[in-house]
Structure formats: structure tokens, C-alpha cells
Design a protein around this motif. Structure first.
Motif, PDB file in Angstrom:
ATOM      1  N   GLU A 229      46.289  25.586  50.031  1.00  0.00           N
ATOM      2  CA  GLU A 229      46.958  25.882  51.296  1.00  0.00           C
ATOM      3  C   GLU A 229      46.074  26.662  52.263  1.00  0.00           C
ATOM      4  O   GLU A 229      46.520  27.012  53.354  1.00  0.00           O
ATOM      5  CB  GLU A 229      48.255  26.654  51.024  1.00  0.00           C
ATOM      6  N   GLN A 230      44.845  26.960  51.898  1.00  0.00           N
ATOM      7  CA  GLN A 230      43.954  27.718  52.775  1.00  0.00           C
ATOM      8  C   GLN A 230      42.522  27.257  52.578  1.00  0.00           C
ATOM      9  O   GLN A 230      42.209  26.555  51.619  1.00  0.00           O
ATOM     10  CB  GLN A 230      44.068  29.214  52.468  1.00  0.00           C
TER      11      GLN A 230
ATOM     12  N   VAL B  59      44.145  32.829  43.416  1.00  0.00           N
ATOM     13  CA  VAL B  59      45.350  32.615  44.221  1.00  0.00           C
ATOM     14  C   VAL B  59      46.179  31.496  43.594  1.00  0.00           C
ATOM     15  O   VAL B  59      45.644  30.627  42.891  1.00  0.00           O
ATOM     16  CB  VAL B  59      45.006  32.271  45.685  1.00  0.00           C
ATOM     17  N   ASP B  60      47.476  31.521  43.861  1.00  0.00           N
ATOM     18  CA  ASP B  60      48.384  30.530  43.274  1.00  0.00           C
ATOM     19  C   ASP B  60      48.279  29.168  43.963  1.00  0.00           C
ATOM     20  O   ASP B  60      48.245  28.139  43.307  1.00  0.00           O
ATOM     21  CB  ASP B  60      49.828  31.029  43.355  1.00  0.00           C
TER      22      ASP B  60
ATOM     23  N   GLY C 113      41.127  28.831  42.116  1.00  0.00           N
ATOM     24  CA  GLY C 113      42.342  28.311  41.515  1.00  0.00           C
ATOM     25  C   GLY C 113      42.500  28.627  40.048  1.00  0.00           C
ATOM     26  O   GLY C 113      43.593  28.466  39.498  1.00  0.00           O
ATOM     27  N   THR C 114      41.409  29.081  39.380  1.00  0.00           N
ATOM     28  CA  THR C 114      41.485  29.369  37.950  1.00  0.00           C
ATOM     29  C   THR C 114      40.747  30.664  37.630  1.00  0.00           C
ATOM     30  O   THR C 114      39.844  31.093  38.367  1.00  0.00           O
ATOM     31  CB  THR C 114      40.848  28.241  37.122  1.00  0.00           C
ATOM     32  N   LEU C 115      41.123  31.263  36.507  1.00  0.00           N
ATOM     33  CA  LEU C 115      40.421  32.453  36.028  1.00  0.00           C
ATOM     34  C   LEU C 115      38.959  32.142  35.761  1.00  0.00           C
ATOM     35  O   LEU C 115      38.073  32.961  36.031  1.00  0.00           O
ATOM     36  CB  LEU C 115      41.083  32.966  34.747  1.00  0.00           C
TER      37      LEU C 115
ATOM     38  N   PHE D  82      47.203  43.313  43.813  1.00  0.00           N
ATOM     39  CA  PHE D  82      47.310  42.175  44.728  1.00  0.00           C
ATOM     40  C   PHE D  82      46.822  40.869  44.122  1.00  0.00           C
ATOM     41  O   PHE D  82      46.971  39.814  44.735  1.00  0.00           O
ATOM     42  CB  PHE D  82      46.535  42.464  46.020  1.00  0.00           C
ATOM     43  N   SER D  83      46.223  40.911  42.919  1.00  0.00           N
ATOM     44  CA  SER D  83      45.728  39.683  42.301  1.00  0.00           C
ATOM     45  C   SER D  83      45.496  39.892  40.812  1.00  0.00           C
ATOM     46  O   SER D  83      45.028  40.953  40.392  1.00  0.00           O
ATOM     47  CB  SER D  83      44.427  39.217  42.961  1.00  0.00           C
ATOM     48  N   GLN D  84      45.799  38.850  40.047  1.00  0.00           N
ATOM     49  CA  GLN D  84      45.559  38.904  38.610  1.00  0.00           C
ATOM     50  C   GLN D  84      44.072  38.973  38.296  1.00  0.00           C
ATOM     51  O   GLN D  84      43.679  39.518  37.264  1.00  0.00           O
ATOM     52  CB  GLN D  84      46.177  37.662  37.946  1.00  0.00           C
TER      53      GLN D  84
END
Length: 293
Positions: free
Chosen positions: A130-131, A125-126, A78-80, A105-107
Motif C-alpha cells: 500500500e506504499q 509493515v503489515d 514485508g517479512t522479518l 511502533f513495529s515488531q
């Protein structure tokens, strides 16, 4: 109840690895330890553990199988800071498959093969809630390249409460291997969430027994069902293990077998082990007869 349990095969390091992995994630713990006596590898040490609420099993049973990128663990962060922390921890004495950085596909993403050979994909992921935090990722390479969607359709036809999720295809010319179709796909079997991909370069590695999936069965009818639908390589059938048509290894076992191995008396464990080592598909009645002596 978690129907399918990822299973990891180590030479001698299963317990050591489990303790290390559980130190890296919240909601993680060692569940139980046991020794299976008299296997072809000698007395095999086993460990059940939980990582971020996902249950795993592992065994130390000799240097016969080695992890490779055909199955990795995708960790949603959830975080860098979380991506960086896990990448730093898992990169010690490791091999870097894709360095930590920004990708289309991802930061923030990185892919490493840890000190024991197990591979991890760490991704920012943002909507992390949810997963599942950790999802097994099946990479279809070598002779299985291009079969990711076929495999998903096959698995959801076998297991109840299964669903196909988001699927992304390679754009024209993106994959160097023309067989590769899917660069990312999601599917679920009950509470278990999976990812599947075709290797864009084709790859030269295949699935093997180092990473298998244990299917916990309530009765003999369920064992028979999954065995009949999944087993595709007769010479791979042994002690509840099988290989499917894509080369993925599964263990079809009664749900109470681990309870016996973890909590039974030494005599019960030896009798049960002696019984199932002689079997291909497991026979619940014969195992219970052996337990009772």
C-alpha cells in the motif's frame, strides 16, 4: 513520470555506492553514467539509478557535504527475513542509530548509517503493497525542530497533486524537546511519498546539500514557479540549487538537462556545463543556445 528525484552527494563514491545499493533491492538498476566537466570540484562523475522502482541521482563532487540523519530512507519490508537481511547488509562498516529489534511502533525495526554515511530506517509493515518501498524521511531537528507539519503544509501548497496523509503527534511528555510536535507524518507529491518527523530530543544536526531533491520541470514557467516559491536563502542559489525556509536543498532543473549530460557529445556537454555553472536559476533558452553552439 517521477516528478521529484532524490539526489545524493558523495566525495568520490557515487558510482560505487549506486552499484551497491542496486544490488540490495529488487526492481533496481543503473540507468546512466555521465561526467560533468570543469565544475568547482573538477570533473564530477554522476550516476542515475533506480532502487525498488524509485529513481535516484548521485554525484561525486568532493568532500564538501556529509550525510546525517536529517534525511534518511525508510524501507518498508514485508517479512522479518527481509528486515534482517537489509539490516545485516547495510550494517557492514556502519554506525547503528537504533539497533534491530522490537519497538512499540513495529515488531521489527532498525536504523543504520551505512558505510557512506547515508541513513536507512528498515521497518516491518503489515500492508507493504500500500506504499512505496522506499520513502525519504525528513527529520526536523536543530533550529527546524517542531516545523514538520508547517513544512508539509508548505510543500503541498506548492506542488500540484499533493496530499497530506496520516499524522501522529507526540503524547504529553513523550518528547524531551517541547518544540517537537509530530513523531510521524506522511505526505505525497505526485507519485513521490514522503515521511516527516520532529526530533523528540531536538537534535543538533540540520538539512544540507548532501541530500537534495531534484524537481524536473517541463518549461521555464515551471522553473520560475518552483524557484520563486522555494528559494529562501539567496547565498545558496547556484546552478539550479536552492534552500527553502526549512533548510532543505532542492534542484530546479529542466527535464531534458540530464539527457544532454548523459547522451550529448563532449562538446555539447562542455558548452552546457559552462553555461549553467554561471547561473543561479537555470535559463532553459540559454542552456539550449549553449548546446547548439
Amino acid at each position: 513520470m517521477q516528478k521529484i528525484v532524490p539526489h545524493l552527494w558523495f566525495d568520490k563514491e557515487a558510482v560505487e555506492a549506486a552499484h551497491w545499493y542496486t544490488s540490495l533491492f529488487e526492481n533496481s538498476a543503473i540507468i546512466g553514467l555521465a561526467t560533468i566537466p570543469g565544475t568547482p570540484s573538477g570533473d564530477a562523475e554522476t550516476v542515475d539509478f533506480q532502487l525498488a522502482n524509485l529513481r535516484f541521482s548521485a554525484i561525486s563532487a568532493g568532500p564538501y557535504f556529509r550525510f546525517n540523519p536529517s534525511v534518511s530512507l525508510m524501507v518498508s519490508c514485508g517479512t522479518l527475513q527481509e528486515v534482517s537481511r537489509l539490516y545485516t547488509e547495510l550494517s557492514v562498516d556502519s554506525s547503528v542509530l537504533m539497533p534491530l529489534g522490537e519497538y512499540p511502533f513495529s515488531q521489527r525495526y532498525g536504523w543504520v548509517q551505512d558505510r557512506y554515511g547515508l541513513t536507512w530506517q528498515l521497518i516491518l509493515v503489515d500492508k507493504v503493497d500500500e506504499q512505496n518501498k522506499i520513502r525519504p524521511n525528513l527529520l526536523f531537528a536543530g533550529p527546524a525542530c517542531g516545523m514538520a507539519v508547517d513544512a508539509i503544509d508548505y510543500y503541498i501548497s506548492i506542488f500540484d497533486s499533493s496530499t497530506k496523509g496520516y499524522i501522529s503527534h507526540y503524547s504529553e511528555g513523550e518528547a524531551r524537546d517541547k518544540r517537537a510536535q509530530v513523531n510521524y507524518a506522511e505526505f505525497s507529491i505526485g507519485e513521490n511519498q514522503f515521511i516527516a518527523m520532529d526530533h523528540g530530543l531536538g537534535g543538533d544536526f540540520t538539512f544540507n546539500e548532501a541530500f537534495s531533491f531534484v524537481v524536473l520541470c517541463d518549461d521555464q514557467a515551471e522553473i520560475d514557479k518552483y524557484w520563486d516559491k522555494l528559494s529562501f536563502v539567496p547565498e545558496a542559489e547556484q546552478c539550479g540549487w536552492l534552500k527553502d525556509k526549512f533548510g532543505v536543498s532542492w534542484q530546479i532543473v529542466p527535464i531534458n538537462l540530464r539527457k544532454v549530460l548523459m547522451h550529448g557529445t563532449k562538446e555539447e556537454v562542455k558548452r552546457v556545463t559552462d553555461a549553467f555553472l554561471k547561473m543561479k536559476k537555470l535559463d532553459m533558452a540559454a542552456i539550449e543556445t549553449a548546446r547548439l553552439g
